[in-house]
Design an enzyme around this catalytic site. Structure first.
Site, PDB file in Angstrom:
ATOM      1  N   GLU A  95       1.254  -0.807   0.109  1.00  0.00           N
ATOM      2  CA  GLU A  95      -0.130   0.085  -0.480  1.00  0.00           C
ATOM      3  C   GLU A  95       0.617   1.481   0.517  1.00  0.00           C
ATOM      4  OE1 GLU A  95      -2.315   0.287   3.446  1.00  0.00           O
ATOM      5  OE2 GLU A  95      -3.815   2.242   2.620  1.00  0.00           O
TER       6      GLU A  95
ATOM      7  N   LYS B 239      -2.324  -2.166  -3.133  1.00  0.00           N
ATOM      8  CA  LYS B 239      -3.733  -1.281  -2.771  1.00  0.00           C
ATOM      9  C   LYS B 239      -2.787   0.239  -2.258  1.00  0.00           C
ATOM     10  CE  LYS B 239      -6.367   0.007   1.653  1.00  0.00           C
ATOM     11  NZ  LYS B 239      -6.225  -1.170   3.039  1.00  0.00           N
TER      12      LYS B 239
HETATM   13  P1  13P Z   1      -9.142   4.198   4.979  1.00  0.00           P
HETATM   14  O1  13P Z   1      -9.791   3.275   3.635  1.00  0.00           O
HETATM   15  O2  13P Z   1      -9.686   5.121   5.460  1.00  0.00           O
HETATM   16  O3  13P Z   1      -7.647   5.301   3.743  1.00  0.00           O
HETATM   17  O4  13P Z   1      -8.767   2.566   5.001  1.00  0.00           O
HETATM   18  C1  13P Z   1      -8.168   2.312   4.186  1.00  0.00           C
HETATM   19  C2  13P Z   1      -6.509   1.758   4.832  1.00  0.00           C
HETATM   20  O5  13P Z   1      -6.218   0.687   5.154  1.00  0.00           O
HETATM   21  C3  13P Z   1      -5.317   2.669   5.047  1.00  0.00           C
HETATM   22  O6  13P Z   1      -4.400   2.168   5.590  1.00  0.00           O
END
Ligand code: 13P
Length: 341
Positions: A180, A222
């Protein structure tokens, strides 16, 4: 759990199966405290457990939610109904248990206003323990800011290097890494700035993943969507966001990656759903990766507001969660429309 999850490839594919997405419920103790404060609820272990329990136990949630990302504390907590550990509870319900393993973003030495994510020290041992406890995937989040001067190439490469180290260790320990890299919406940048930065970040991340021998078939990306900053003027609409995001991903994400599960990153609930839906309509099944969601706020916010920390509101909160989960599930197939709201 009825799913064949023998290989990492199978776990990764199940995480982004059409019609489903991931519930991000892995807020650290500090972050969940801010959310609970919004509904005048004290940030205690008991309240955190009660809140996570209502999310996980919503009746039928597994139709739309493939897996749940938990925080370390939650992985050690258990179902209020029958005392089953959450890893076991989720698996029995048909949802894959996941765990956030980074230890947060900290100031990047030698750079003004930039962060690098920590958590590599001792990670190998922690991953072994999480896998033994029943987790099948994990998450690490890097944070990149757009300002007049940033991001620096130094910040991008330091974060990409750590993401790849984490991902390689996960695969070694039989866990699917969610990779991510999040470019924040804070600021007044326009969608073109977001495109340029997202493209550079994803190129760098995949270069590092490749250099460190990470297997693309055994991971889930992600990313943020390509969006105008919160404070930008003339912010991009749904079609423009969907179009720019798809173009950026087409340029940077190898076809071998089974799925892309977007973060919501502070978009409104309805926007997060509409953007995902539009992308899936544009590609009309014609793309190398499944396009799905791994939302935190965009799934949870209506449920949190309905709950207000009160036991008598659990049913209403679960209905609110189910609605967002269902609509996002439809959006993974391009079958959502705003009338369904
Ligand atoms: P959000 O969808 O609130 O951005 O959170 C997703 C997430 O896991 C952030 O690390």
């Amino acid at each position: 759990m009825g799913l064949n999850l023998k290989s990492l490839e199978a776990v990764a594919e199940a995480m982004v199966a059409p019609g489903k997405g991931i519930l991000a419920a892995d807020e650290s103790t500090g972050t969940i405290g801010k959310r609970l404060a919004q509904v005048n609820t004290e940030n205690t272990a008991e309240n955190r457990n009660a809140y996570r329990d209502l999310l996980f136990s919503a009746d039928g949630i597994e139709k739309y939610i493939s897996g749940v990302i938990m925080y370390d504390e939650t992985l050690h907590q258990s179902s209020l109904a029958d005392g089953t550990a959450y890893t076991e509870y989720l698996a029995a319900k048909g949802m894959i248990p996941g765990i956030k393993v980074d230890t947060g973003a900290h100031d990047l030495a030698g750079s003004e206003g930039e962060k690098v994510t920590s958590g590599l020290d001792g990670l190998d041992d922690r991953l072994k323990e999480y896998r033994q406890m029943g987790a099948r995937f994990s998450k690490w989040r890097a944070v990149i800011n757009i300002t007049e001067d940033n991001p620096s190439g130094y910040c991008i490469s330091a974060n990409a290097h750590a993401l790849a180290r984490y991902a390689a260790l996960c695969q070694k320990n039989d866990l699917v890494p969610i990779v991510e890299p999040e470019i924040l919406m804070e600021g007044d940048h326009d969608i073109d700035d977001s495109f340029v930065v997202t493209e550079e970040v994803l190129h760098t991340v995949f270069f590092e993943l490749y250099s460190q021998g990470v297997n693309y078939e055994q991971m889930v990306l992600k990313p943020n969507m390509v969006l105008s900053g919160y404070d930008g003027s003339d912010r991009a609409g749904v079609d423009e966001v969907a179009d720019a995001t798809l173009q950026c991903l087409a340029r940077t994400v190898p076809a071998a990656v089974p799925g892309i599960a977007f973060l919501s990153g502070g978009q409104s609930d309805e926007n997060a759903t509409a953007h995902l839906n539009r992308m899936n309509q544009f590609v009309n099944g014609n793309k190398p990766w499944n396009l799905s969601f791994s939302y935190g706020r965009a799934l949870q916010q209506p449920a949190l507001k309905a709950w207000m920390g009160k036991a008598e509101n659990v049913g209403a909160a679960q209905m609110a969660l189910l609605k967002r989960a269902k609509l996002n599930g439809l959006a993974t197939m391009g079958e959502y429309s705003s009338e369904m709201e």
